[in-house]
Design a protein around this motif. Structure first.
Motif, mmCIF file in Angstrom:
data_model
loop_
_atom_site.group_PDB
_atom_site.id
_atom_site.type_symbol
_atom_site.label_atom_id
_atom_site.label_comp_id
_atom_site.label_asym_id
_atom_site.label_seq_id
_atom_site.Cartn_x
_atom_site.Cartn_y
_atom_site.Cartn_z
ATOM 1 N N PRO A 211 4.034 14.792 -12.136
ATOM 2 C CA PRO A 211 4.897 14.247 -11.091
ATOM 3 C C PRO A 211 5.323 12.826 -11.467
ATOM 4 O O PRO A 211 4.574 12.086 -12.103
ATOM 5 N N GLY A 212 6.527 12.469 -11.104
ATOM 6 C CA GLY A 212 6.974 11.103 -11.324
ATOM 7 C C GLY A 212 7.698 10.913 -12.642
ATOM 8 O O GLY A 212 7.879 11.822 -13.444
ATOM 9 N N ALA A 213 8.118 9.655 -12.871
ATOM 10 C CA ALA A 213 8.929 9.314 -14.031
ATOM 11 C C ALA A 213 8.132 9.425 -15.315
ATOM 12 O O ALA A 213 6.947 9.119 -15.366
ATOM 13 N N ALA A 214 8.813 9.882 -16.386
ATOM 14 C CA ALA A 214 8.177 9.975 -17.704
ATOM 15 C C ALA A 214 9.182 9.643 -18.802
ATOM 16 O O ALA A 214 9.044 10.089 -19.932
ATOM 17 N N ILE A 619 3.382 0.946 -18.766
ATOM 18 C CA ILE A 619 2.091 0.299 -19.010
ATOM 19 C C ILE A 619 1.086 0.908 -18.052
ATOM 20 O O ILE A 619 1.362 1.056 -16.854
ATOM 21 N N SER A 620 -0.083 1.267 -18.557
ATOM 22 C CA SER A 620 -1.109 1.829 -17.682
ATOM 23 C C SER A 620 -2.484 1.404 -18.145
ATOM 24 O O SER A 620 -2.712 1.131 -19.339
ATOM 25 N N PHE A 621 -3.413 1.348 -17.176
ATOM 26 C CA PHE A 621 -4.812 1.061 -17.441
ATOM 27 C C PHE A 621 -5.664 2.115 -16.747
ATOM 28 O O PHE A 621 -5.394 2.491 -15.600
ATOM 29 N N VAL A 622 -6.677 2.584 -17.458
ATOM 30 C CA VAL A 622 -7.663 3.496 -16.877
ATOM 31 C C VAL A 622 -9.043 2.895 -17.109
ATOM 32 O O VAL A 622 -9.402 2.593 -18.261
ATOM 33 N N TYR A 623 -9.797 2.714 -16.032
ATOM 34 C CA TYR A 623 -11.152 2.155 -16.143
ATOM 35 C C TYR A 623 -12.163 3.188 -15.683
ATOM 36 O O TYR A 623 -12.026 3.773 -14.595
ATOM 37 N N SER A 624 -13.177 3.433 -16.521
ATOM 38 C CA SER A 624 -14.224 4.405 -16.222
ATOM 39 C C SER A 624 -15.477 3.668 -15.782
ATOM 40 O O SER A 624 -16.179 3.055 -16.604
ATOM 41 N N ALA A 625 -15.740 3.721 -14.491
ATOM 42 C CA ALA A 625 -16.890 3.023 -13.927
ATOM 43 C C ALA A 625 -18.068 3.979 -13.775
ATOM 44 O O ALA A 625 -17.918 5.209 -13.873
ATOM 45 N N GLY A 626 -19.251 3.420 -13.487
ATOM 46 C CA GLY A 626 -20.433 4.233 -13.270
ATOM 47 C C GLY A 626 -21.219 4.439 -14.545
ATOM 48 O O GLY A 626 -20.704 4.337 -15.660
ATOM 49 N N GLN A 638 5.962 1.968 -14.621
ATOM 50 C CA GLN A 638 6.904 2.513 -15.577
ATOM 51 C C GLN A 638 8.292 2.560 -14.962
ATOM 52 O O GLN A 638 8.448 2.481 -13.733
ATOM 53 N N THR A 639 9.279 2.672 -15.821
ATOM 54 C CA THR A 639 10.643 2.864 -15.357
ATOM 55 C C THR A 639 11.162 4.179 -15.914
ATOM 56 O O THR A 639 10.667 4.701 -16.911
ATOM 57 N N GLY A 640 12.128 4.723 -15.241
ATOM 58 C CA GLY A 640 12.757 5.956 -15.701
ATOM 59 C C GLY A 640 14.244 5.891 -15.426
ATOM 60 O O GLY A 640 14.718 5.046 -14.659
ATOM 61 N N PHE A 641 14.977 6.760 -16.071
ATOM 62 C CA PHE A 641 16.407 6.801 -15.823
ATOM 63 C C PHE A 641 16.892 8.230 -15.972
ATOM 64 O O PHE A 641 16.238 9.080 -16.568
ATOM 65 N N ARG A 642 18.045 8.483 -15.401
ATOM 66 C CA ARG A 642 18.683 9.798 -15.497
ATOM 67 C C ARG A 642 20.141 9.612 -15.841
ATOM 68 O O ARG A 642 20.872 8.935 -15.111
ATOM 69 N N ASN A 643 20.544 10.195 -16.943
ATOM 70 C CA ASN A 643 21.959 10.158 -17.281
ATOM 71 C C ASN A 643 22.740 11.076 -16.349
ATOM 72 O O ASN A 643 22.231 12.124 -15.929
ATOM 73 N N PRO A 644 23.968 10.715 -16.023
ATOM 74 C CA PRO A 644 24.820 11.658 -15.291
ATOM 75 C C PRO A 644 24.905 12.982 -16.044
ATOM 76 O O PRO A 644 24.949 13.012 -17.273
ATOM 77 N N THR A 645 24.899 14.060 -15.302
ATOM 78 C CA THR A 645 24.896 15.384 -15.915
ATOM 79 C C THR A 645 26.259 15.722 -16.502
ATOM 80 O O THR A 645 27.250 14.998 -16.319
ATOM 81 N N THR A 646 26.297 16.852 -17.178
ATOM 82 C CA THR A 646 27.576 17.329 -17.716
ATOM 83 C C THR A 646 28.609 17.489 -16.607
ATOM 84 O O THR A 646 29.789 17.179 -16.799
ATOM 85 N N GLN A 647 28.170 17.958 -15.431
ATOM 86 C CA GLN A 647 29.119 18.127 -14.335
ATOM 87 C C GLN A 647 29.506 16.780 -13.727
ATOM 88 O O GLN A 647 30.656 16.586 -13.327
ATOM 89 N N ASP A 648 28.553 15.837 -13.619
ATOM 90 C CA ASP A 648 28.881 14.509 -13.112
ATOM 91 C C ASP A 648 30.006 13.877 -13.929
ATOM 92 O O ASP A 648 30.808 13.096 -13.407
ATOM 93 N N GLN A 649 30.069 14.210 -15.202
ATOM 94 C CA GLN A 649 31.036 13.567 -16.094
ATOM 95 C C GLN A 649 32.307 14.380 -16.302
ATOM 96 O O GLN A 649 33.402 13.829 -16.346
#
Length: 944
Positions: A211-214, A619-626, A638-649
């Motif tokens: 889920p989310g931007a990649a 940028i991400s951080f994962v900390y393993s506690a315990g 993070q940032t993401g973007f979407r180009n206009p589709t073939t139909q948008d253009q």
């Protein structure tokens, strides 16, 4: 010659397997239950040599290696183990320990490298062969809806659309779907095809959902979520398997209809260097019937349309699942009285009788969707793969072809009968554990697909003049006989329909439908042509084996679209339209603080032909506690973007309600309308009797729809469409607390330049800024006169919203085992959309997602010997659905799916019976779609 060469090659490779020097036999079982583990992988460590366990957990491995060597035994969901082989004919009996929790499972998509879900820097959901086997849904793809945060919008029986974190449509261009690394979205229609061109459930190894931007790793359009389907490798998963499934779909409108679903998979390693597989599946059933015959009155963006039943006394209407009622006198610039006057002048009705005819707009009676479609749902999929390991190690060359053909229903601006749609993908990939280079081509053919709205319109246009003339005559006869105005209109319509309209079910009607649906000219027909292609190359290299202080990856991609609709969708009248996109990225991962803290940093640059470049960092951080490092806390930006589709253009399509025109610079002047009739008032201003409008006029000389509706026409000021962007913040926590798996996440997304449609009105004449208005010689600005006389054309333009749009949400999943083997899980998802409609009154954001969702699962694959069951329940609250087709509130719903299964090891078989939506309460996935009822199934699966 080629056939002989191929046979000789296979025989040579097969002979290598017959000279094996070492034979090992054995059994793989579950350590706790003692039950066999079918499909366990047995592999010579460090070599491309192996086999898999049969249904009883037994295996035979014959290799040319001489002892000593080491075997690795593994399967998803269990901890792997190794066994030393010291002599020929050794018997190996191994017990595997089931993975303690789902958080120990390994995923690849989150960072493009193997890592435990526990340590993933972002939220990820996963389904593997165990969940596929135990799913309570009719197909594994339907079963994805039981995962946390995942929505499935049912476009039709054969086309389900996966979505995460809102902004869902059936053309879900913000969600990417990869099948064995290939994007299986339609390059022309811009929507992921669900599993219409996917893979057989027998060949699925894992399904991962991000889920989310990649965009930092996957580029344009990895914007709001991604789905990865990975198939089984023929070196590791061998043998022949098959399934057969049948049952009923049941709903009030469609009745009870049988469906069948069958498939097989064959995979064989002919030697340690060559393996091949082939899979095939076929599904046939009946679609859910779309029978909403109400009118939906547009209340403007941000407000659900008013749903109004058709009134028998109405003279004009536009029902949702009725097509052809758009053909009206008003669309011709006339009312009934004016039409009667023309008839009177032509001597078709008595002199003076037109005075008895009211000045009403009359539309034709349309055709119901059920009369324009056979609702035949069908899907045929084939997948062929040749795998080479020339050095008998992890270096592999893959030649893969996927084919899909089918019938489905697609809902966009209109409803489309996708019939005999064909799509193929061909890939060559070279890879090992450290790199891959992949090139593939996607080609599609729309087959016999057609637009059902235009089918109805053009059926009714053929004899429209005769129909309206018969209507006038019927009205006159009724009023002269003493009928009231309403009764006269009703009788006139009945008379015109009975004597002029083609009647569904007759040979004449069937012939007319055939003619219209095979005609690609939307002025007279409804067929759309599409032979668009996509070419894609991507590569990735992991430097971990060369650098020991960090894991570093580099990669990039190039893509070319070749749009080819022969002018029926795009403005490609003179030949295909080609344009390119490319990008490059790098990622660094490093652990600190006794391997408790993992840092991941990624950055990607992408450039599309018509737009400036975009930079996407993560940028991400994962900390393993315990003490056991089992309390994992993560945060990412993070940032993401979407180009206009073939139909948008590049779209240029008259969708009846409005003309859709894309805003690519080379598209604006290429689209022109058919000649448009100018009113007599307009002609009195010196305007010709007919005019044509270009796509450029929609962007540069138009009024906003909202301003015209408010009585204050204002020139639109919409820029050409640009990429949209998202800035995403996410935090999460994963752990196992006293046997309960906990997975929590929360996110906040802020969007810029959100892409969408705006409706504008283009006058046939005059300037919309009123710069041509001379108050000394004109009563009003020419463009204002054009509006008052109906001399204007609605367009839908593609642009970006300047409004502040954001969304946020959270999800938590809990799962555990009780009573020695019963799996219990519950998850909750909260999704919220923040948009001030007043900042952009014309814009519809289309969040289309429930605010609250709860999902519960309960089951046991082995209640007692060979018998299991699974139950899933889903609930969501009411939400607003916005689209170019219709807006409406979707009611809250509760859906329960269940199945029971029985395994028969002697036959290597599993039998299952189950049902989806067992409560039987039908529901809409979106306004305009068929109401979804219940589905019951029985299946028989044979695995080696």
């Amino acid at each position: 010659m080629m056939r002989k060469t191929l046979c000789a090659l296979i025989l040579m490779m097969s002979s290598a397997a017959l000279i094996a020097q070492t034979s090992i036999t054995g059994t793989v079982t579950d350590e706790q239950s003692g039950q066999p583990i079918p499909g366990a992988n047995i592999k010579v460590l460090g070599k491309a040599l192996g086999t898999s366990a049969d249904f009883d957990g037994n295996f035979i491995l014959e290799v040319s290696e001489n002892p000593p060597f080491t075997l690795e035994i593994s399967i998803i969901g269990y901890s792997s183990t190794t066994v030393d082989i010291t002599n020929n004919n050794q018997v190996v009996n191994v017990s595997l320990t089931e993975t303690a929790t789902s958080l120990d499972e390994v995923v690849i998509s989150a960072s493009r490298t193997p890592e435990r879900i526990m340590e993933s820097p972002v939220t990820i959901e996963r389904m593997d062969v165990r969940e596929i086997k135990n799913t309570s849904s009719p197909t594994f793809y339907d079963g994805l809806e039981n995962l946390k945060g995942v929505d499935i919008n049912t476009n039709s029986l054969t086309n389900k659309v996966v979505n995460t974190r809102g902004f869902a449509t059936f053309a879900n261009t913000r969600f990417m779907q990869l099948v064995d690394g290939m994007d299986n979205s339609s390059p022309a229609l811009n929507f992921a095809l669900g599993n219409l061109l996917g893979m057989s459930e027998l060949d699925v190894k894992t399904v991962e959902i991000l889920p989310g931007a990649a965009s930092a790793l996957y580029g344009a359009n990895a914007f709001n979520g991604m789905l990865f389907m990975t198939s089984k490798n023929p070196f590791d998963s061998q043998g022949f398997s098959m399934y057969g499934k049948t049952g009923l779909t049941s709903s009030e409108d469609a009745g009870d209809n049988r469906f069948v679903d069958v498939g097989f998979r064959g995979a064989f390693a002919f030697s340690e260097k060559f393996a091949a597989k082939a899979s095939f599946s076929f599904l046939k059933g009946t679609e859910w019937y779309a029978t909403d015959y109400n009118e939906y009155i547009d209340n403007g963006a941000g407000n659900p349309d008013t749903v109004k039943p058709i009134d028998a006394t109405q003279t004009s209407f536009n029902a949702l699942n009725v097509y052809g009622d758009e053909v009206s006198l008003g669309a011709l610039g006339l009312d009934l009285n004016q039409f009667a006057q023309l008839m009177e002048q032509g001597g078709l009705i008595p002199a003076g009788s037109s005075s008895l005819i009211p000045a009403a707009n009359v539309s034709r009676t349309g055709y119901k969707e059920v009369d324009l479609s056979d609702y035949d749902a069908q899907s045929v999929k084939a997948d062929i793969s040749l795998n080479f390991r020339p050095f008998a190690n992890d270096f592999e060359i893959i030649l893969n072809s996927k084919f899909g053909k089918g019938n489905t229903i697609y809902q966009g601006a209109n409803r489309y009968n996708i019939k005999n749609f064909f799509m193929q993908q061909h890939k060559i990939e070279v890879k090992n554990d450290n790199f891959f280079v992949r090139a593939y081509m996607t080609a599609e053919d729309a087959g016999d697909s057609y637009d059902m709205r235009f089918a109805g319109i053009n059926l009714n246009k053929v004899d429209a003049q005769t129909w309206f003339g018969t209507y006038v005559g019927g009205y006159l006869q009724a009023v002269l006989g003493g009928a009231s105005n309403d009764a006269a209109h009703s009788l006139a319509r009945q008379n015109a329909d009975a004597t002029v309209t083609l009647q569904p079910g007759t040979p004449e009607f069937d012939a007319a439908v055939e003619k219209v649906t095979t005609d690609p000219d939307l002025v007279t027909g409804s067929k759309f042509v599409d032979e668009t292609k996509l070419y894609h190359i991507d590569a990735n290299y992991n430097l971990a084996h060369l650098i020991d202080w960090a894991d570093i990856q580099v990669g990039g991609s190039w893509r070319q679209y070749s749009l080819n609709s022969s002018g029926t969708i795009f403005t490609d009248y003179d030949g295909p339209i080609n344009y390119d996109e490319y990008g490059a990225y790098t990622q660094l991962q490093k652990k600190f603080a006794d391997d408790r803290l993992k840092f991941t940093g990624s950055i990607r640059y992408d450039k599309a032909q018509n737009f400036d470049g975009n930079v996407s960092p993560r940028i991400s951080f994962v900390y393993s506690a315990g003490a056991e490092k089992n309390h994992n806390i993560r945060a990412s930006f993070q940032t993401g973007f979407r180009n206009p589709t073939t139909q948008d253009q590049y779209i240029g399509l008259d969708a009846s309600e409005a003309i859709l025109v894309g805003s690519a610079p080379d598209n604006l002047d290429r689209y022109t309308t058919v000649p448009l009739e100018v009113s007599t008032v307009g002609q009195s201003l010196g305007v010709p009797g007919q005019v044509t409008l270009s796509g450029r006029s929609a962007y540069e000389n138009s009024f906003t729809l909202a301003s015209v509706q408010a009585g204050n026409p204002t020139k639109s000021n919409f820029g050409y469409v640009q990429p949209e962007k998202v800035t995403a913040f996410e935090a999460g926590y994963r752990s196992v607390i006293e046997g309960v798996t906990v997975d929590f996440s929360a996110y906040y997304n802020k969007y810029e330049d959100f892409i969408g449609n705006k409706t504008v009105l283009v006058p046939y004449y005059g300037q919309t800024d009123f710069s041509d208005f001379d108050p000394n010689s004109m009563p009003a600005p020419p463009a204002a006169i054009a509006l008052s006389q109906g001399d204007y054309q609605p367009f839908q333009v593609y642009t970006n919203s300047a409004a502040d749009i954001s969304s946020y949400g959270a999800g938590i999943g809990l799962s555990t085992k009780i009573w020695s083997g019963y799996n219990v899980g519950v998850n909750y998802t909260y999704s919220k959309f923040d948009f001030d409609q007043s900042t952009d009154p014309d814009y519809e954001a289309g969040f289309n997602t429930p605010e609250n969702k709860v999902k519960v699962s309960f089951g046991n694959p082995n209640v007692f010997e060979n018998f299991g069951f699974n139950i899933n329940a889903r609930w969501n609250d009411e939400y607003l659905w916005e689209s170019t087709f219709a807006d409406a509130l979707i009611e809250e719903r509760t859906v329960i799916d269940a199945q029971v299964s029985y395994s028969l090891p002697k036959w290597k078989s599993t039998f299952k019976i189950g049902g989806a939506n067992l409560g039987g309460k039908e529901y809409f996935s979106a306004p305009g779609n068929g109401k979804i009822g219940s589905q019951y199934f029985a299946s028989w699966t044979i695995n080696p």
